[in-house]
Design a protein around this motif. Structure first.
Motif, PDB file in Angstrom:
ATOM      1  N   GLU A 427       0.840  -1.211   0.000  1.00  0.00           N
ATOM      2  CA  GLU A 427       0.000   0.000   0.000  1.00  0.00           C
ATOM      3  C   GLU A 427       0.871   1.255   0.000  1.00  0.00           C
ATOM      4  OE1 GLU A 427      -3.475   2.230   2.640  1.00  0.00           O
ATOM      5  OE2 GLU A 427      -2.686   0.272   3.266  1.00  0.00           O
ATOM      6  N   ASP A 428       1.906   1.283   0.867  1.00  0.00           N
ATOM      7  CA  ASP A 428       2.791   2.451   0.903  1.00  0.00           C
ATOM      8  C   ASP A 428       3.529   2.633  -0.425  1.00  0.00           C
ATOM      9  OD1 ASP A 428       2.087   3.179   3.432  1.00  0.00           O
ATOM     10  OD2 ASP A 428       3.907   2.421   4.411  1.00  0.00           O
ATOM     11  N   ARG A 429       3.908   1.504  -1.032  1.00  0.00           N
ATOM     12  CA  ARG A 429       4.638   1.609  -2.297  1.00  0.00           C
ATOM     13  C   ARG A 429       3.764   2.225  -3.388  1.00  0.00           C
ATOM     14  NH1 ARG A 429       7.538  -3.754  -4.381  1.00  0.00           N
ATOM     15  NH2 ARG A 429       8.099  -3.724  -2.158  1.00  0.00           N
ATOM     16  N   SER A 430       2.475   1.932  -3.332  1.00  0.00           N
ATOM     17  CA  SER A 430       1.576   2.476  -4.357  1.00  0.00           C
ATOM     18  C   SER A 430       1.394   3.984  -4.215  1.00  0.00           C
ATOM     19  CB  SER A 430       0.211   1.781  -4.272  1.00  0.00           C
ATOM     20  OG  SER A 430      -0.452   2.099  -3.043  1.00  0.00           O
ATOM     21  N   HIS A 431       1.673   4.533  -3.044  1.00  0.00           N
ATOM     22  CA  HIS A 431       1.517   5.975  -2.812  1.00  0.00           C
ATOM     23  C   HIS A 431       2.858   6.704  -2.746  1.00  0.00           C
ATOM     24  CE1 HIS A 431      -2.765   5.700  -2.067  1.00  0.00           C
ATOM     25  NE2 HIS A 431      -2.566   4.709  -1.218  1.00  0.00           N
ATOM     26  N   ALA A 432       3.951   5.975  -2.904  1.00  0.00           N
ATOM     27  CA  ALA A 432       5.277   6.562  -2.654  1.00  0.00           C
ATOM     28  C   ALA A 432       5.773   7.380  -3.842  1.00  0.00           C
ATOM     29  CB  ALA A 432       6.284   5.458  -2.322  1.00  0.00           C
ATOM     30  N   GLY A 433       6.633   8.327  -3.516  1.00  0.00           N
ATOM     31  CA  GLY A 433       7.358   9.101  -4.522  1.00  0.00           C
ATOM     32  C   GLY A 433       8.747   9.404  -3.995  1.00  0.00           C
ATOM     33  N   ILE A 434       9.662   9.711  -4.896  1.00  0.00           N
ATOM     34  CA  ILE A 434      11.050   9.994  -4.519  1.00  0.00           C
ATOM     35  C   ILE A 434      11.374  11.431  -4.901  1.00  0.00           C
ATOM     36  CG2 ILE A 434      13.470   9.353  -4.864  1.00  0.00           C
ATOM     37  CD1 ILE A 434      12.441   6.552  -5.700  1.00  0.00           C
ATOM     38  N   VAL A 470       3.420  13.033  -7.378  1.00  0.00           N
ATOM     39  CA  VAL A 470       4.033  12.675  -6.101  1.00  0.00           C
ATOM     40  C   VAL A 470       3.440  13.560  -5.008  1.00  0.00           C
ATOM     41  CG1 VAL A 470       6.176  12.641  -4.773  1.00  0.00           C
ATOM     42  CG2 VAL A 470       6.170  11.887  -7.164  1.00  0.00           C
ATOM     43  N   GLY A 471       2.787  12.937  -4.056  1.00  0.00           N
ATOM     44  CA  GLY A 471       2.180  13.670  -2.947  1.00  0.00           C
ATOM     45  C   GLY A 471       3.003  13.548  -1.675  1.00  0.00           C
ATOM     46  N   GLY A 472       2.343  13.746  -0.550  1.00  0.00           N
ATOM     47  CA  GLY A 472       3.058  13.744   0.717  1.00  0.00           C
ATOM     48  C   GLY A 472       2.753  12.567   1.610  1.00  0.00           C
TER      49      GLY A 472
END
Length: 535
Positions: A427-434, A470-472
């Protein structure tokens, strides 16, 4: 009724055999190309990596446009072609730059021929250019700088041939194409063109400017460069903003006049000053070079403008092949009584040419990393050749100078970020950004990484590519900031890894943060303007 033929002052080159000149020039060009292919393969073998800017150009190649914040579009096309043909091959992506360096050598030989030089002049001029440390360095990695001399010297060759009596139409068309593409390669070529215009106006050769074909050539130049100008306008002049920020932020080392001149000598190999400086004097003072005075004036005007603008010392380097060409002729004329010169032997000055080769080989490791890092450090210290103040930008170096240090730490960064991503829940990976601090970090992740979340940065053209959604909610951030900076903005702050490669630049020793639940002010998607950094 007979028609009188008007007298002409056109003087054909002393060596009328263009074929001979081309064969000699091709030989030197192939030596230059082989040198870079060999050294690039060797670099990869002994552990040197990609240079920081190469990642950036490769990503620009994946986002082809008519302009970029800090460079023209030609290098992006170069990168796109190189990646398409050679993938991740270090030697492959640098091949076009190596070929551009070979073309510089070839053009130097043709310039010497066009000014009236025979084989001894051509060979000496090409040898000086082939072994110049600055050219060796510029041609050893993916860069737009390796192509500059092609467009500058290509334009000069067209003008010289026109003055010699060749077709105005084709010479001006060649000039327009060369200068137009040169402006797309680096808009800073404008300063060279202004210096060339002034140099011509100061001499009788100004007459070449006042013809129908000159107007067509200049119009062609403008037409080719126009798309970049339109891009600049459409994007609110980002390059001017970039240059302004660099100036007020003291990004580059500002050299006084004397150190700037000393750098010119060092950049070209101190021994070679006997060629190019003599070539400048020949252009300015020798009566047989009266027709070519404008070339000497062009150099002096351009040099003075670069010093007045506190430009980087290597910005002058693309103009030197014409001085080397003139210098070869000065040597040939001075020693024309020697048997080797009389018999048109290419290597007519064996002692000086041997010294050039010897010093070129001694300095080679300072231009191309052909030694392992610690061996290089010992070598540079033994010869007293490395000074940390030699960087062109105001960044303190570590063990290695910036030009070499910027080749380390990238795979380490990619491995550590990839490990962080692997440990995220689905779930976190689906919302992650770098979020990367600069284009080197972002480009390395984009080019070397596999299966990573979207990668964004506010640095230069990366900012124009936007936040990519990419969000927060989950952010992996590469930053030199302390944890306290993020603790007031995010619900959870974790220092997940550090970047601390011992050979990389000190400012790349950073933390890699894993952030959860960040406020909108920290979210790239919601506050992208905050991240804009043209510098």
């Amino acid at each position: 009724m007979s028609t009188a033929t008007a007298p002409t002052t056109v003087v054909r080159p002393m060596d009328r055999s263009l074929g001979d000149a081309l064969r000699l020039a091709l030989l030197f060009a192939l030596i230059k190309l082989g040198l870079h292919i060999g050294t690039n393969l060797w670099e990869a073998h002994i552990g040197w990596g990609y240079f920081r800017d190469e990642f950036y150009y490769l990503m620009c190649g994946r986002h082809l446009a008519w302009g970029y914040v800090d460079h023209g579009p030609i290098v992006a096309m170069q990168a796109r072609i190189a990646e398409t043909l050679f993938g991740h091959s270090l030697a492959g992506i640098r091949l076009l730059s190596a070929a551009a360096g070979a073309m510089r050598v070839l053009l130097t030989g043709l310039l010497a021929w066009s000014l009236g030089g025979r084989r001894p002049a051509q060979a000496l001029a090409m040898l000086g250019v082939l072994l110049a440390p600055q050219y060796l360095g510029l041609d050893s990695f993916l860069s737009m700088n390796s192509f500059e001399s092609i467009f500058w010297m290509g334009g000069l060759l067209a003008l010289i041939l026109q003055i010699r009596g060749y077709s105005q139409r084709w010479c001006w068309i060649a000039f327009g194409i060369s200068a137009g593409i040169g402006l797309l390669n680096k808009p800073s070529m404008t300063f060279f063109l202004i210096a060339l215009l002034l140099g011509l106006l100061l001499t009788p050769e100004r007459r070449v400017l006042f013809t129908r074909w000159s107007a067509i050539g200049i119009a062609l130049l403008v037409l080719i460069a126009l798309p970049n100008l339109i891009w600049q306008i459409a994007n609110h002049w980002p390059t001017l903003e970039f240059l302004h920020n660099g100036r007020v932020g003291n990004k580059n080392v500002a050299l006084a006049s004397l150190p700037f001149l000393v750098k010119q000598v060092q950049n070209l190999n101190p021994v070679s000053i006997l060629i190019w400086a003599w070539g400048l004097l020949w252009l300015l003072l020798n009566r047989t070079a009266k027709t070519w005075r404008f070339l000497g004036y062009t150099y002096l005007i351009f040099l003075a403008s670069m010093m007045a603008l506190h430009a980087k010392d290597y910005y002058v380097v693309p103009i030197y092949p014409i001085l080397f060409a003139a210098g070869g002729i000065a040597w040939e004329q001075r020693f024309r009584e020697r048997s080797a010169v009389r018999h048109n032997r290419a290597f007519a000055f064996p002692l000086y040419e041997a010294i050039l080769v010897l010093t070129g080989l001694l300095i080679l490791p300072m231009a191309i990393p052909v030694m392992r890092p610690l061996q290089w450090v010992a070598y540079a210290k033994a010869l007293h050749l490395y000074d940390q103040s030699s960087n062109s930008e105001n960044e303190s170096s570590g063990i290695l100078p910036q030009f070499y240090a910027d080749r380390f730490g990238w795979q380490e960064e990619v491995d550590k970020v990839s490990a962080i991503v692997q440990h995220l829940s689905p779930e976190d990976r689906s919302h992650a950004g770098i979020l990367a601090d600069n284009y080197g970090e972002a480009g390395a992740l984009d080019f070397l990484g596999r299966g990573l979340p979207p990668i964004v940065s506010g640095h230069n053209t990366y900012w124009l590519w936007g936040p990519r959604g990419v969000g927060g909610q989950v952010l992996i951030v590469i930053s030199g900031d302390k944890p306290q900076h993020f603790e007031r903005l995010c619900r959870q702050v974790e220092v997940a890894a550090t970047m601390d490669h011992p050979l990389s630049m000190p400012f790349e020793h950073k933390r890699i943060y894993l952030l959860h639940g960040c406020q909108s002010v920290q979210s790239p998607e919601n506050n992208w303007l905050k991240y804009k950094h043209y510098f």
